[in-house]
Design an enzyme around this catalytic site. Structure first.
Site, short mmCIF file in Angstrom:
data_model
loop_
_atom_site.label_atom_id
_atom_site.label_comp_id
_atom_site.label_asym_id
_atom_site.label_seq_id
_atom_site.Cartn_x
_atom_site.Cartn_y
_atom_site.Cartn_z
N LYS A 65 35.04 74.53 35.58
CA LYS A 65 35.43 74.16 34.21
C LYS A 65 36.72 74.88 33.83
O LYS A 65 37.68 74.26 33.36
CB LYS A 65 34.32 74.49 33.23
CG LYS A 65 34.63 74.08 31.79
CD LYS A 65 33.58 74.57 30.81
CE LYS A 65 33.81 76.01 30.45
NZ LYS A 65 32.96 76.47 29.34
N ASP B 198 32.36 70.84 29.49
CA ASP B 198 31.79 71.92 28.69
C ASP B 198 30.53 71.40 27.99
O ASP B 198 30.07 70.29 28.24
CB ASP B 198 32.82 72.49 27.71
CG ASP B 198 33.11 71.55 26.55
OD1 ASP B 198 32.67 70.38 26.58
OD2 ASP B 198 33.79 71.99 25.59
#
Length: 267
Positions: free
Chosen positions: A136, A154
């Site tokens: 991420k 996320d």
């Protein structure tokens, strides 16, 4: 009198229909949030990398209020790698988990100094080797500092793509792979910004503002949140609700108010 027939169950959505609906959601979100952007303040790849690591389990706003002092004292990887840990801890304390985060950002700074000539690498396989950096974080840096397309999964992104039935998975890597098959690579970075913007402002975790949502006609989860338009409007956040955004230094074109510095009133 014969018993009433039960209504036919809704026909499952085909893969093609889902892809078309998903791409339409992306197009319509682009009209709602033409100014979508990364909500961390940064001036270079190093600052974005550190800020993204610090953003774990806190808000981008709190990170943006914390990093000016950090980067004023430690502007380069070499500076941060040579810092006194206790001094770094004190500077980043407002972001929470400050001891673990200090270890991560000092460790990645040392790795940048020792292994990459003090420069942030522009490849996924190099970034994920750095302390505290997962996929991420790597995609945030690649997409926004290097222009390399990536999908940032996320908590907001995970919640919305499941509500929209783009995936049934709750595994970030699987979600990333599944969503990547729906959209062209050129859309990945901006898609991530739009979905995250929508999740922060309208489609909240506990009480989505369904009655104020511009894409209800495309959402199979409409009704999970507040459907009354007046009540829903009161749930809107940031510029959608007339409040400051998360960045102290937002990019040109942002229609809301900049966030206040640490300790200042937001008025």
């Amino acid at each position: 009198m014969p018993p009433a027939k039960a209504p036919k169950p809704a026909k499952p959505e085909s893969r093609l229909a889902m892809v078309r609906r998903a791409r339409r959601i992306n197009r319509e979100l682009a009209e709602v949030f033409p100014y979508a952007h990364p909500e961390l303040d940064f001036r270079n790849p190093f600052e974005l990398l550190v800020a993204t690591v610090l953003s774990a389990q806190t808000t981008d706003l709190r990170v943006n209020q914390t990093t000016p002092a950090l980067f004023a004292k430690y502007p380069t990887p070499e500076d941060l790698a040579a810092a006194v840990p206790e001094e770094v801890e004190e500077l980043i304390r407002p972001t929470g988990f400050f001891r673990a985060k200090t270890k991560s950002i000092m460790g990645l700074a040392a790795a940048l100094r020792d292994d990459f000539g003090g420069e942030v690498p522009g490849r996924l396989e190099d970034l994920v080797k750095l302390p505290g950096v997962g996929r991420k974080t790597a995609f945030v840096v690649l997409g926004n500092a290097f222009g390399v397309p990536g999908i940032t999964v996320d908590t907001h992104f995970m919640r919305l793509v499941r509500r929209w039935r783009w995936t049934e998975s709750d595994d970030p890597v699987k979600i990333e792979a599944e969503v990547a098959t729906i959209f062209p690579k050129s859309e990945w970075t901006m898609l991530s910004h739009r979905v995250i913007f929508h999740g922060r402002r309208i489609c909240h975790a506990r009480k989505p503002a369904c009655g104020a949502c511009p894409i209800t006609h495309l959402c199979p989860s409409y009704g999970e949140g507040e459907t009354d338009p007046e009540k829903a409007r009161k749930l809107l956040k940031y510029e959608m609700g007339g409040f400051p955004g998360q960045r102290l230094d937002p990019p040109p074109g942002y229609p809301g108010r900049p966030a206040p510095p640490l300790g200042a009133s937001d008025g």
